[in-house]
Design an enzyme around this catalytic site. Structure first.
Site: not given
Length: 558
Positions: A438-440, A445
């Site tokens: 999720y979300e990158g 990250q």
């Protein structure tokens, strides 16, 4: 096993590790008392235990379904969401000027910690809405805020984030969706995939935040604009009842999070879905980052919540399951529960230590977030903003990697029974797996951390953070010798890694990029260790003062 909200752990982490008092002492939060914090978390815990947790297995088994163009959520979810909205939970951390309750983000994070553990699929929905509210506050016009914030804050509407397309996953710049001007708005066409809670029957309306290109826009990320697209439009009488030109094409068949409807959404089968631009043209990605950054921290807390649930279940099973034999005080062999086996205790201790460290890091980061939003002065705000940018990818990646480790260990503690769906341990592992995506993805990250945070200032922001956390800590004579030895070793390794990154990054980014994920793991481990050591000293002080919670505090000193 019934879920129990871990209120003692949450309150201890907030007060003794994350320094809640430093936030509540800020002028903006002067009315937030310790009693109020306890009352809020107790009510969040009751809601999690009594309403959300009983639906977790139901949601996994039934899942959300697309039937004749309508998405149906599992039994009990609509009623639970109605109670959630009536409780005013969505508006908890938002300014009263916008219709929120004006409480610290630290408190909101702790409530989501509980709800993620109780029912991760359910809690994902309001997480996205919270990010959308932040986005509108930051980049919406006065008219957009007036029109759309009230129903979102009231829980009457929910929101989604639409980035991904079949040809554009992490490479957002490759997206093909378009939006052409028409009157006072735009007509948007395209298809988005992997849209969490992209359609459902929980709320009156859904507000989609969609990335698309305007005519003649530059290629790549520089040509992307951001649009809000309501599922239902105004009907001329002030009601939102007229269907927009968008539809749910299908729901993904997923490994986990079955109750969360992950949709393929088609915009503009006919004249185009009516849309409004949010922010400036061709600056949509920077605006969307407000929602994405909120989601990154939120997904990290999702990892903490699901790890908590897996740990509770594994611990309960270890106390119940009888297998193997051991000698009693008389030397006689007797059947024993598996909690007495050394390797089971090792696994449970590993689960708990990783969980506590990730929670400490997330709550500490929430304290930084609150400080950046409501600083006492400009310098404090700048410092907090820099630290927040540094810590956000660490919380997202390190906590979700932790969740995958802890939920896997939870299955292992159960042995063969853990591999059987009826025990429930497998669901936590399945639900947790997507969080590192999720979300990158967590690799992205790590690249963000190293290339954009560490190398940008030669690790100066990180060095200052480590110094602030470790200087007084390592000088405290009450710190246990074992803790001191391991912390010092971790900090030496971290310093060596920082020096290598800065030196190598000036020559080539390829080696640095290849080392980013192991580096993030090292940094998360060092920060988590520092914060747990801070908690150890706080527990010692409370014990010396005669606190009644001796068992809990002594465990924090181990």
């Amino acid at each position: 096993m019934n879920f129990s909200a871990p209120l003692p752990d949450l309150l201890f982490t907030l007060r003794s590790i994350a320094d809640l008092e430093s936030v509540t002492s800020l002028p903006a939060f002067g009315e937030v008392s310790p009693d109020l914090v306890e009352a809020i978390l107790a009510e969040a815990g009751r809601f999690g235990e009594e309403v959300l947790a009983p639906l977790n297995r139901v949601g996994d088994e039934e899942g959300s379904k697309l039937e004749n163009g309508v998405v149906r959520t599992p039994k009990g979810f609509r009623e639970a969401f109605s109670q959630f909205a009536e409780g005013g939970w969505v508006g908890l951390p938002f300014d009263q000027a916008h219709g929120g309750q004006g409480l610290p983000w630290m408190i909101s994070m702790a409530t989501f910690d509980i709800w993620n553990a109780a029912n991760l699929s359910f809690a994902l929905n309001p997480l996205l809405t919270s990010g959308a509210i932040e986005l509108l506050i930051s980049h919406g016009t006065a008219e957009q805020r007036e029109k759309y914030l009230p129903p979102l804050l009231d829980g009457r509407w929910t929101a989604t984030m639409n980035l991904t397309e079949a040809v554009a996953g992490s490479d957002v710049g490759a997206l093909k969706s378009t939006a052409r001007p028409e009157g006072d708005g735009y007509r948007l066409k395209g298809q988005k995939v992997f849209i969490s809670w992209g359609d459902h029957d929980l709320a009156e309306n859904i507000l989609h935040f969609v990335l698309a290109r305007t005519p003649g826009a530059a290629p790549g990320t520089k040509g992307i604009s951001l649009f809000l697209v309501p599922k239902l439009l105004e009907d001329g009488e002030g009601r939102f009842s007229r269907p927009n030109d968008l539809r749910c094409v299908s729901l993904e068949h997923k490994m986990g999070l079955h109750a969360s409807a992950t949709a393929v959404l088609a915009y503009g089968d006919e004249e185009g879905a009516w849309a409004e631009m949010v922010g400036e043209e061709s600056r949509g990605l920077s605006a969307m980052f407000v929602m994405m950054n909120a989601a990154r921290l939120g997904v990290g807390v999702e990892g903490i919540g699901i790890a908590e649930r897996a740990y509770q279940k594994a611990l309960a099973y270890a106390h119940e399951r009888r297998q193997g034999r051991s000698a009693n005080p008389n030397g006689e062999s007797q059947q024993t529960t598996i909690i007495s086996h050394a390797d089971v205790r090792r696994m449970l201790a590993t689960m708990k230590a990783r969980l506590d460290a990730a929670r400490a890091l997330a709550y500490y980061t929430a304290m930084i977030l609150d400080t950046s939003r409501k600083p006492e002065d400009a310098e404090a705000g700048r410092k907090a903003t820099d630290r927040l940018a540094l810590l956000t990818p660490v919380v997202k990646a390190w906590a979700t990697d932790m969740a995958n480790t802890v939920t896997s260990l939870g299955v292992q503690v159960h042995g063969g029974a853990g591999y059987i769906e009826e025990t429930g341990a497998a669901q936590f592992m399945r639900d947790a797996r997507v969080l590192a995506i999720y979300e990158g993805t967590n690799g992205i990250q790590a690249q963000d951390l190293v290339l954009r945070r560490i190398l940008r200032d030669g690790a100066a922001t990180l060095d200052a953070l480590i110094s602030d956390l470790s200087e007084d800590l390592l000088a405290d004579s009450d710190l246990g010798p074992t803790t001191r030895i391991y912390l010092s070793a971790a900090l030496e390794d971290l310093k060596a890694a920082n020096d290598w990154l800065v030196q190598t990054g000036g020559e080539t980014t390829q080696l640095v990029a290849a080392s980013a994920s192991p580096y993030l793991d090292l940094l998360g481990t060092a920060l988590g260790g520092l914060l747990l050591a801070k908690g150890e000293l706080a527990a010692q002080r409370l014990l010396a003062e005669g606190s009644a919670d001796r068992g809990f505090l002594e465990a924090r000193c181990d």
